[in-house]
Write a protein that holds these residues in place. Structure first.
Motif, PDB file in Angstrom:
ATOM      1  N   LEU A 169       1.789  -4.381 -17.249  1.00  0.00           N
ATOM      2  CA  LEU A 169       0.659  -3.660 -16.667  1.00  0.00           C
ATOM      3  C   LEU A 169       1.136  -2.356 -16.033  1.00  0.00           C
ATOM      4  CD1 LEU A 169      -2.372  -4.090 -16.343  1.00  0.00           C
ATOM      5  CD2 LEU A 169      -1.932  -5.196 -14.157  1.00  0.00           C
ATOM      6  N   GLU A 170       2.232  -2.449 -15.309  1.00  0.00           N
ATOM      7  CA  GLU A 170       2.772  -1.267 -14.639  1.00  0.00           C
ATOM      8  C   GLU A 170       3.178  -0.203 -15.655  1.00  0.00           C
ATOM      9  OE1 GLU A 170       6.358  -0.124 -11.476  1.00  0.00           O
ATOM     10  OE2 GLU A 170       6.216  -2.154 -12.351  1.00  0.00           O
ATOM     11  N   ARG A 171       3.770  -0.632 -16.772  1.00  0.00           N
ATOM     12  CA  ARG A 171       4.227   0.319 -17.796  1.00  0.00           C
ATOM     13  C   ARG A 171       3.037   1.078 -18.401  1.00  0.00           C
ATOM     14  NH1 ARG A 171       7.003  -2.950 -20.215  1.00  0.00           N
ATOM     15  NH2 ARG A 171       5.559  -3.625 -21.836  1.00  0.00           N
ATOM     16  N   ILE A 172       1.944   0.364 -18.646  1.00  0.00           N
ATOM     17  CA  ILE A 172       0.741   1.003 -19.208  1.00  0.00           C
ATOM     18  C   ILE A 172       0.172   2.017 -18.225  1.00  0.00           C
ATOM     19  CG2 ILE A 172      -1.657   0.585 -19.897  1.00  0.00           C
ATOM     20  CD1 ILE A 172      -0.709  -2.176 -20.920  1.00  0.00           C
ATOM     21  N   LEU A 173       0.075   1.614 -16.966  1.00  0.00           N
ATOM     22  CA  LEU A 173      -0.570   2.470 -15.966  1.00  0.00           C
ATOM     23  C   LEU A 173       0.282   3.675 -15.600  1.00  0.00           C
ATOM     24  CD1 LEU A 173      -2.043  -0.334 -13.690  1.00  0.00           C
ATOM     25  CD2 LEU A 173      -3.273   1.160 -15.260  1.00  0.00           C
ATOM     26  N   ASN A 174       1.601   3.533 -15.627  1.00  0.00           N
ATOM     27  CA  ASN A 174       2.473   4.650 -15.269  1.00  0.00           C
ATOM     28  C   ASN A 174       2.404   5.787 -16.288  1.00  0.00           C
ATOM     29  OD1 ASN A 174       3.465   3.868 -12.781  1.00  0.00           O
ATOM     30  ND2 ASN A 174       5.133   2.661 -13.670  1.00  0.00           N
ATOM     31  N   LYS A 175       1.837   5.505 -17.474  1.00  0.00           N
ATOM     32  CA  LYS A 175       1.649   6.562 -18.469  1.00  0.00           C
ATOM     33  C   LYS A 175       0.450   7.440 -18.122  1.00  0.00           C
ATOM     34  CE  LYS A 175       3.697   3.935 -22.300  1.00  0.00           C
ATOM     35  NZ  LYS A 175       3.439   3.312 -23.617  1.00  0.00           N
ATOM     36  N   ASP A 176      -0.314   7.014 -17.132  1.00  0.00           N
ATOM     37  CA  ASP A 176      -1.499   7.761 -16.702  1.00  0.00           C
ATOM     38  C   ASP A 176      -1.378   8.015 -15.203  1.00  0.00           C
ATOM     39  OD1 ASP A 176      -4.002   8.712 -15.994  1.00  0.00           O
ATOM     40  OD2 ASP A 176      -5.071   7.403 -17.369  1.00  0.00           O
ATOM     41  N   THR A 200       3.749   2.893  -4.587  1.00  0.00           N
ATOM     42  CA  THR A 200       3.985   2.845  -6.027  1.00  0.00           C
ATOM     43  C   THR A 200       2.893   2.041  -6.726  1.00  0.00           C
ATOM     44  OG1 THR A 200       5.291   0.803  -5.962  1.00  0.00           O
ATOM     45  CG2 THR A 200       6.468   2.885  -5.582  1.00  0.00           C
ATOM     46  N   CYS A 201       2.852   2.190  -8.038  1.00  0.00           N
ATOM     47  CA  CYS A 201       1.882   1.451  -8.846  1.00  0.00           C
ATOM     48  C   CYS A 201       2.112  -0.050  -8.710  1.00  0.00           C
ATOM     49  CB  CYS A 201       2.007   1.884 -10.309  1.00  0.00           C
ATOM     50  SG  CYS A 201       0.844   1.085 -11.421  1.00  0.00           S
ATOM     51  N   ALA A 202       3.366  -0.476  -8.740  1.00  0.00           N
ATOM     52  CA  ALA A 202       3.690  -1.909  -8.631  1.00  0.00           C
ATOM     53  C   ALA A 202       3.193  -2.477  -7.306  1.00  0.00           C
ATOM     54  CB  ALA A 202       5.193  -2.114  -8.770  1.00  0.00           C
ATOM     55  N   ALA A 204       0.752  -1.352  -5.495  1.00  0.00           N
ATOM     56  CA  ALA A 204      -0.717  -1.374  -5.526  1.00  0.00           C
ATOM     57  C   ALA A 204      -1.221  -2.585  -6.298  1.00  0.00           C
ATOM     58  CB  ALA A 204      -1.248  -0.089  -6.152  1.00  0.00           C
ATOM     59  N   ILE A 205      -0.596  -2.869  -7.449  1.00  0.00           N
ATOM     60  CA  ILE A 205      -1.002  -4.026  -8.259  1.00  0.00           C
ATOM     61  C   ILE A 205      -0.785  -5.320  -7.487  1.00  0.00           C
ATOM     62  CG2 ILE A 205      -0.537  -5.336 -10.372  1.00  0.00           C
ATOM     63  CD1 ILE A 205       0.311  -2.661 -11.668  1.00  0.00           C
ATOM     64  N   MET A 206       0.325  -5.412  -6.803  1.00  0.00           N
ATOM     65  CA  MET A 206       0.630  -6.622  -6.031  1.00  0.00           C
ATOM     66  C   MET A 206      -0.420  -6.836  -4.942  1.00  0.00           C
ATOM     67  SD  MET A 206       3.308  -8.269  -7.101  1.00  0.00           S
ATOM     68  CE  MET A 206       3.894  -9.179  -5.661  1.00  0.00           C
ATOM     69  N   ARG A 207      -0.829  -5.775  -4.289  1.00  0.00           N
ATOM     70  CA  ARG A 207      -1.809  -5.903  -3.215  1.00  0.00           C
ATOM     71  C   ARG A 207      -3.200  -6.199  -3.769  1.00  0.00           C
ATOM     72  NH1 ARG A 207      -1.906  -1.619   1.567  1.00  0.00           N
ATOM     73  NH2 ARG A 207       0.035  -2.787   1.926  1.00  0.00           N
ATOM     74  N   LEU A 208      -3.575  -5.528  -4.824  1.00  0.00           N
ATOM     75  CA  LEU A 208      -4.920  -5.675  -5.372  1.00  0.00           C
ATOM     76  C   LEU A 208      -5.080  -6.969  -6.168  1.00  0.00           C
ATOM     77  CD1 LEU A 208      -5.411  -2.006  -6.669  1.00  0.00           C
ATOM     78  CD2 LEU A 208      -6.563  -3.046  -4.696  1.00  0.00           C
ATOM     79  N   GLY A 209      -4.007  -7.395  -6.826  1.00  0.00           N
ATOM     80  CA  GLY A 209      -4.102  -8.539  -7.732  1.00  0.00           C
ATOM     81  C   GLY A 209      -4.435  -8.063  -9.129  1.00  0.00           C
TER      82      GLY A 209
END
Length: 404
Positions: A169-176, A200-202, A204-209
Motif C-alpha cells: 500500500l505504501e509503495r503505491i501511495l508514495n508514487k503519488d 510519513t505515509c507509513a 499515516a496508514i498505521m494511524r488511519l488503518g
C-alpha cells in the motif's frame, strides 16, 4: 383562506388540495394590532404552530440576540419558533397577522403526503424526461459513467488480498506525492490526532488503518473525475463538493456522541451521499443550453437514483448504496431500534442547511424519524445545534483536507 395563500409556506406546499381543504377547518387567525404584542413567550410549551401572513415579528433569545422576520420573506416560509419549549420570545414588530394550527395535526398530514409520494416512486414530468434521456445516453454509449482513478483501484486490489501488506500500500501511495500529503494531513486532523504527529505515509496508514486509508484515497481521487466546461455546471459542481464535505464533517462529529456508529463510515457516506448530482452535472455539461432553475429541481429529485447507479457501477457496498438511494425518503424508519449511519447522515444534511436560503425546502429536525432515534440517545435539538456550532474548526479542517 385561499389554497395558494397556504402554499407559500413550506409545510403546506407539500400537501394536496384535499388535505389543505380538510385542514382549513382547524386553522385559526391571530391578529396583532400594533408593535410590541407578545405572540409567544419564552418557554412556551403548547403544540401550536404559527405562520406569518402579514407584517413583521421579532424573535428574541434568552441571551438577548434578536431576529426580525417579515412576511413573504424566505424565513417566513417556515413556521415561527417551532421548537418546544420555545427558545424565543416572539413579539409583533408592526401590525401583523398569523395563521395558527395544531403542530401534531400538520406534521401527520405532511408525513402522510411524503409517504404517499415515496410509495408511488413517481418523478415529476421534467425529471422523468431527463431520467429517460440519461438512461438512453448510457445505453447508446453517448455518455459513460466515470471509472475510479487508477490509484484507488490499485489500493482496492491490495486490500482485497487475503493478507494485505502495508508495504504494498505504501509503495503505491508514495508514487503519488499529492495523495500522500493528503493522507498525512488527514491522519493529523483533529479526529485522528494522537500525542505525536505523523510525518510519513507509513505512519499515516498505521494511524488511519487500512480500510480508512482506502476510503480516503478513493474520496481524495474523486474530484478529478468531475470536471466541467460549462460555467454554471462548474460552479454547481463546486457547491456539491462543498455540501458533501459539510455533511461529512457534521456526520463524523455526531458519531463522537453515538459510539456504536463509525466515524470513518459516517465520513464516507457523507462525502458520497450527493455523488448523483455530480454524475448528472457531468451529463448536463454535454448540453449546450442549461436552465439552472429547472435543473436545480431535477438534481434534487434524481440525485438518490443517480448516486446509487454510480456506486453500483463502482461496486460499492450494497448497504451504503441503498442508503444513498433512500436519502430523500425523510420519513423512512428502519427496523433498527438504534440510529443507523443513514439516519446520522440525514440529520447531518438537515444541519448543513440551517441558515441557508434553501432551508425551507427541507423538513425540520424534529419532523424526521432519523433525528428522533438520535434523540433517544440524548441528542436534543438544542444540544445538536451546539455541537455543530462548536464544529467550525473541524469543518474548516475537513474542507481544507478536500481542497475547498
Amino acid at each position: 383562506m385561499k389554497l395558494n395563500d397556504l402554499r407559500q409556506f413550506e409545510q403546506f406546499s407539500q400537501l394536496s388540495d384535499e388535505q389543505l381543504i380538510m385542514l382549513n377547518a382547524s386553522m385559526k387567525s391571530k391578529r396583532c394590532q400594533k408593535a410590541g404584542e407578545i405572540i409567544l413567550p419564552l418557554g412556551f410549551q403548547s403544540d401550536i404552530e404559527f405562520f406569518l401572513l402579514q407584517g413583521s415579528i421579532s424573535l428574541t433569545a434568552e441571551d438577548g440576540q434578536k431576529q426580525i422576520i417579515k412576511a413573504d420573506s424566505q424565513e417566513a416560509r417556515l413556521s415561527i419558533a417551532r421548537l418546544r419549549p420555545c427558545l424565543y420570545e416572539v413579539r409583533s414588530e408592526s401590525a401583523a397577522q398569523l395563521l395558527v394550527i395544531s403542530g401534531a395535526l400538520l406534521t401527520n398530514e405532511v408525513r402522510a403526503s411524503i409517504e404517499a409520494l415515496n410509495e408511488s416512486n413517481h418523478f415529476s414530468k421534467p425529471a422523468e424526461h431527463f431520467h429517460k434521456c440519461l438512461k438512453s445516453a448510457l445505453e447508446q454509449g453517448k455518455f459513460t459513467l466515470p471509472s475510479l482513478p487508477s490509484v484507488a483501484l490499485k489500493v482496492r486490489e491490495v486490500l482485497e488480498q487475503d493478507e494485505p501488506e502495508l508495504e504494498d500500500l505504501e509503495r503505491i501511495l508514495n508514487k503519488d506525492p499529492s495523495m500522500t500529503a493528503k493522507l498525512v494531513a488527514a491522519a493529523n486532523s483533529s479526529f485522528y490526532r494522537r500525542n505525536t504527529s505523523c510525518k510519513t505515509c507509513a505512519e499515516a496508514i498505521m494511524r488511519l488503518g487500512l480500510d480508512t486509508t482506502s476510503q480516503l484515497v478513493m474520496l481524495f481521487s474523486l474530484r478529478q473525475l468531475f470536471k466541467a466546461k460549462h460555467p454554471w455546471v462548474k460552479q454547481r459542481m463546486t457547491q456539491t463538493w462543498s455540501q458533501s464535505v459539510s455533511v461529512a464533517a457534521i456526520a463524523q462529529l455526531l458519531t463522537l456522541h453515538h459510539s456504536h456508529l463509525s466515524g470513518d463510515q459516517a465520513l464516507l457516506l457523507g462525502l458520497v451521499h450527493n455523488l448523483g448530482e455530480l454524475a448528472i452535472l457531468l451529463f448536463i455539461d454535454q448540453e449546450t443550453e442549461v436552465d439552472p432553475e429547472e435543473m436545480e429541481k431535477i438534481l434534487e429529485e434524481l440525485m438518490p437514483e443517480a448516486g446509487a447507479m454510480l456506486l453500483n457501477y463502482w461496486n460499492f457496498d450494497p448497504e451504503l448504496t441503498e442508503s444513498v438511494r433512500q436519502q430523500n425518503n425523510w420519513q423512512a424508519d428502519s427496523s433498527s431500534d438504534t440510529a443507523t449511519l443513514a439516519d446520522l447522515v440525514k440529520v447531518a444534511r438537515l444541519h448543513s442547511r440551517i441558515g441557508t436560503e434553501d432551508q425551507y425546502r427541507f423538513p425540520r429536525l424534529d419532523e424526521v424519524p432519523a433525528f428522533r432515534k438520535l434523540a433517544v440517545q440524548g441528542l436534543t435539538p438544542e444540544f445538536s445545534l451546539i455541537l455543530v456550532e462548536d464544529a467550525a474548526d473541524q469543518l474548516a479542517e475537513t474542507r481544507a483536507m478536500f481542497g475547498l
